[in-house]
Design an enzyme around this catalytic site. Structure first.
Site, mmCIF file in Angstrom:
data_model
loop_
_atom_site.group_PDB
_atom_site.id
_atom_site.type_symbol
_atom_site.label_atom_id
_atom_site.label_comp_id
_atom_site.label_asym_id
_atom_site.label_seq_id
_atom_site.Cartn_x
_atom_site.Cartn_y
_atom_site.Cartn_z
ATOM 1 C CD GLU A 1 -4.378 4.051 6.343
ATOM 2 O OE1 GLU A 1 -5.365 3.708 7.346
ATOM 3 O OE2 GLU A 1 -3.227 3.485 6.784
ATOM 4 C CG ASP B 1 -0.211 -0.916 2.390
ATOM 5 O OD1 ASP B 1 0.796 -0.766 2.695
ATOM 6 O OD2 ASP B 1 -1.222 -1.088 3.239
#
Length: 447
Positions: free
Chosen positions: A175, A106
């Site tokens: 997120e 990520d």
């Protein structure tokens, strides 16, 4: 991520325990080769980590971050496609016939101020919802990106020991739980080789370096982010009888909705309803006509997930009916299913990981609860790809002992003080992911 009870046990493990004798299933030459390559590359990987740490970017804004990673992967010989799902990148390396293994990192940071005091601490700011916000890598994605590059370096240097295709993806917006879906909608599984397996790892605060948690079954919770708008009738603060007060409606909802958890959900099952934002009004003497609430729902099973969603909707509707107000508007902002580790896949990977990490490997059975945090890596498993998500220790045993002596809990992910020990965590993450790929793509043999 919320601290799992098992992490308290992990934090007590001594460095000597973590260096316990290794299991026999992984060839010694593979481990030695990985260690030698990481010895050579670790300084550059730590420099990459520091650069990314100082220049964090929010979800779907990771332009600089993605460009750096794309450049790194092209230099290694990967065929790189940029702007997949917005800012995501897909890097392909073909090495003959064999399995297709996806390795994911990520990229995004959090809208918060870093308070670690590190010499390379983030001072970055960005615009979020029209407002200026500090930005920080307080979840460890900078560490993830560094070990992702390190894993690629190791595997290409050892390409004589595996066959198949690598699909390395750098995903935006984890997120906010939107990046994986964006990449899937942009053809991740159709424009590129479809993976036979998917791997990811996350650094964990409060876990000693050299430790790795392997959890069968559900490891992370499902997440649903909701917005509820209660609409009433505005009035002067001195004449509340002329109003339909949406603040009172929202206050009743915040209190009443918890009975879904305490009275409708079976007590032994995990489920959380959190109201994290309540926005209404401007001054004390005006009753507004609208109140806006944002919620986070977490669960491990589809049954509890449905119960929470249904309970929220019914409670919001009942509050509005009681007040004589219009029906509330309920919007699902985003969400993802629970992250599921394929037990058969973990069974294949565990011997090699134990060979590298010894008693630092903590295997949690499927019957035990997972972590309450959430991830959109789960979207790959939801598309039928056997997946493994590993938790990697991020605090040195010495640092954990220091926290214990002071009587304070170690900063965990999303804390403004979160600062994992980068070099050992990067080494552990790259070792775990490289050994996992070697296991799946050829050189590791089960015994």
């Amino acid at each position: 991520m919320k601290r799992h009870p098992l992490l308290a046990t992990l934090a007590l493990l001594s460095s000597s325990t973590l260096l316990a004798p290794a299991a026999r299933s992984a060839p010694v030459e593979d481990k030695a080769a990985i260690n030698a390559l990481l010895d050579k590359n670790i300084a550059g990987l730590e420099a990459l980590y520091r650069d990314l740490h100082q220049h964090p970017e929010l979800g779907f804004q990771e332009q600089r971050t993605a460009k750096i990673l794309a450049t790194k992967m092209r230099a290694l010989g990967f065929d790189v496609t940029e702007k997949v799902g917005g800012t995501g990148i897909v890097a392909i390396y073909r090495n003959g016939a064999g399995p297709v293994t996806l390795v994911r990192t990520d990229m995004d940071a959090l809208p918060m101020e870093e308070k670690t005091g590190l010499p390379f601490a983030s001072k970055a700011q960005a615009v979020l919802d029209g407002k200026q916000s500090f930005v920080a890598h307080s979840c460890g994605h900078d560490t993830h990106m560094a070990w992702w590059v390190g894993t690629a370096q190791v595997l290409l240097s050892m390409k004589d020991r595996w066959k198949g295709t690598l699909v390395f993806i750098a995903q935006p917006a984890e997120e906010v739980l939107g990046g994986a879906t964006a990449m899937l909608k942009d053809g991740l599984l159709t424009r590129f080789p479809k993976p036979d397996y998917a791997l990811a790892a996350h650094v964990g605060g409060g876990m000693p370096t050299g430790s790795i948690v392997l959890k069968e079954g559900t490891i992370l919770s499902a997440s649903d982010a909701l917005e509820i708008v209660f609409r009433g009738k505005g009035a002067h603060g001195s004449a509340p009888s002329s109003s339909i007060d949406p603040i009172v409606m929202g206050a009743h909802f915040v209190s009443d909705v918890q009975s879904v958890v305490s009275r409708q959900k079976e007590a032994a099952t995990f489920g959380v309803i959190t109201v994290g934002a309540f926005q209404a009004g401007s001054v004390g003497n005006i009753i507004p006509d609208e109140a806006r609430l944002r919620l986070s729902l977490r669960s491990f099973t589809p049954e509890v997930r449905g119960l929470l969603m249904n309970g929220v909707e019914k409670t919001a509707q009942a509050v509005s009916i009681m007040a004589g107000a219009p029906a509330p508007t309920i919007t699902r902002i985003n969400g993802s299913a629970a992250t599921y580790n394929d037990p058969a896949l973990l069974t294949r990977l565990t011997p090699a990981l134990k060979s590298a990490f010894g008693q630092g490997v903590v295997a949690i059975p499927a019957s035990a609860p997972g972590f309450s945090g959430s991830e959109d890596f789960s979207e790959l498993a939801a598309h039928g790809i056997p997946s493994a998500y590993l938790m990697i220790g991020g605090d040195t045993p010495e640092k954990l002992a220091e926290y214990k002596a002071k009587g304070v809990a170690p900063p965990t992910n999303h804390s403004p003080l979160f600062a994992p020990a980068a070099a050992p965590a990067i080494r552990s993450g790259a070792t775990a992911l490289a050994l996992s790929v070697l296991t799946l793509n050829g050189s590791q043999k089960q015994q």
